[in-house]
Write a protein that holds these residues in place. Structure first.
Motif, PDB file in Angstrom:
ATOM      1  N   VAL A 106       0.832  -1.200   0.000  1.00  0.00           N
ATOM      2  CA  VAL A 106       0.000   0.000   0.000  1.00  0.00           C
ATOM      3  C   VAL A 106       0.865   1.248   0.000  1.00  0.00           C
TER       4      VAL A 106
ATOM      5  N   VAL B 267       3.668  -0.950   4.513  1.00  0.00           N
ATOM      6  CA  VAL B 267       2.279  -1.352   4.726  1.00  0.00           C
ATOM      7  C   VAL B 267       1.822  -2.243   3.571  1.00  0.00           C
TER       8      VAL B 267
ATOM      9  N   LYS C 191      -1.399  -5.107   2.220  1.00  0.00           N
ATOM     10  CA  LYS C 191      -2.837  -5.322   2.316  1.00  0.00           C
ATOM     11  C   LYS C 191      -3.157  -6.779   2.041  1.00  0.00           C
TER      12      LYS C 191
ATOM     13  N   LEU D 240      -5.028  -4.648   6.819  1.00  0.00           N
ATOM     14  CA  LEU D 240      -3.724  -4.038   6.604  1.00  0.00           C
ATOM     15  C   LEU D 240      -2.684  -4.694   7.502  1.00  0.00           C
TER      16      LEU D 240
ATOM     17  N   ASN E  71       1.096  -3.925   9.002  1.00  0.00           N
ATOM     18  CA  ASN E  71       2.225  -3.029   9.201  1.00  0.00           C
ATOM     19  C   ASN E  71       3.466  -3.874   9.442  1.00  0.00           C
TER      20      ASN E  71
ATOM     21  N   SER F  79      -0.988  -7.052  12.639  1.00  0.00           N
ATOM     22  CA  SER F  79      -2.221  -6.961  11.854  1.00  0.00           C
ATOM     23  C   SER F  79      -3.360  -7.650  12.599  1.00  0.00           C
TER      24      SER F  79
END
Length: 256
Positions: free
Chosen positions: A175, A191, A193, A198, A200, A236
């Motif tokens: 992302v 980041v 997806k 999402l 991190n 996440s």
């Protein structure tokens, strides 16, 4: 002038970074057009800043700390609640106090109790960074799915070059990326997806052994590993199986 009755708790949650991106955007849009809620949010913010001013908070006596710790332990055990202590500490006091003064009292109590109950401080800090990033406009500093744009964006902003790996063909598209701050240092956050979830991925130099494999904090899953002189932490609310797959795919392409 007072806040809308149905927005009082949402304003506090917005200030505490407990809303996801969609709900944070909705509340921010409401505040922009509601003078009462805007004034209430300003008042909450001002009070929080005041409480953080040096000299305002009186250090708690050791006897008080011991008493609070002794009272919390049996209550948590009797409730048989398997939620992390950090979640109980953040949410339970809010039910007992209302309005601005309630939020202030809760915050002051948290400042006293937090040092005593802190365990896994790094993990809590990473989850806080993940939750904070879900707020509107906080997720990414560079928005692109191209690893060849994200990677050079970090140049000059960090004292290391974080690996940025494209996993879009495997179902984990990038992302974007941003700078974050963890454990007293600037780190990279790439980041990804997975469906509507999402991930991190926090990255910084180091080769410490993994802390404890898969962990959970406040409903979020954390995975950590080290390779090629870098430490990785993935955070996440995605299905733990998908996050484990993400780790395996990422490790397979990391520089050694």
């Amino acid at each position: 002038m007072t806040a809308c009755p149905d927005k009082t708790m949402l304003l506090e949650a917005l200030l505490d970074g407990e809303l996801d991106a969609m709900h944070a955007a909705e509340v921010e849009a409401h505040v922009a057009g509601c003078a009462g809620c805007r004034a209430a949010l300003d008042e909450l913010t001002a009070m929080r800043l005041m409480l953080r001013t040096p000299g305002v908070r009186e250090p708690a006596p050791e006897r008080l700390k011991a008493r609070i710790a002794a009272e919390i332990a049996p209550s948590a055990s009797a409730a048989n609640d398997d939620r992390p202590i950090s979640a109980l500490r953040r949410r339970a006091p809010m039910a007992a106090f209302g309005g601005v003064m309630g939020a202030a009292a809760c915050f002051a109590l948290a400042l006293i109790v937090m040092p005593m109950l802190s365990s896994g401080a790094l993990e809590d800090e990473l989850v806080a960074g993940h939750v904070r990033s879900l707020q509107a406009t906080h997720l990414i500093d560079v928005a692109t799915s191209d690893q060849h744009v994200v990677k050079p964006w970090f140049d000059g902003k960090l004292d290391f070059a974080p690996p940025v790996i494209d996993l879009a063909p495997q179902g984990f598209p990038i992302v974007g990326g941003r700078l974050d701050y963890v454990d007293h240092r600037a780190v990279a956050a790439v980041v990804y997806k997975r469906g509507r979830h999402l991930i991190n991925l926090f990255i910084w130099p180091g080769s410490k052994p993994a802390a404890a494999g898969r962990q959970t904090r406040d409903g979020y899953t954390l995975l950590d590993w080290s390779r090629g002189g870098m430490t990785y932490w993935a955070v996440s609310d995605v299905n733990p199986t998908d996050l484990a797959q993400f780790e395996t795919l990422h490790q397979a392409r990391e520089p050694r």
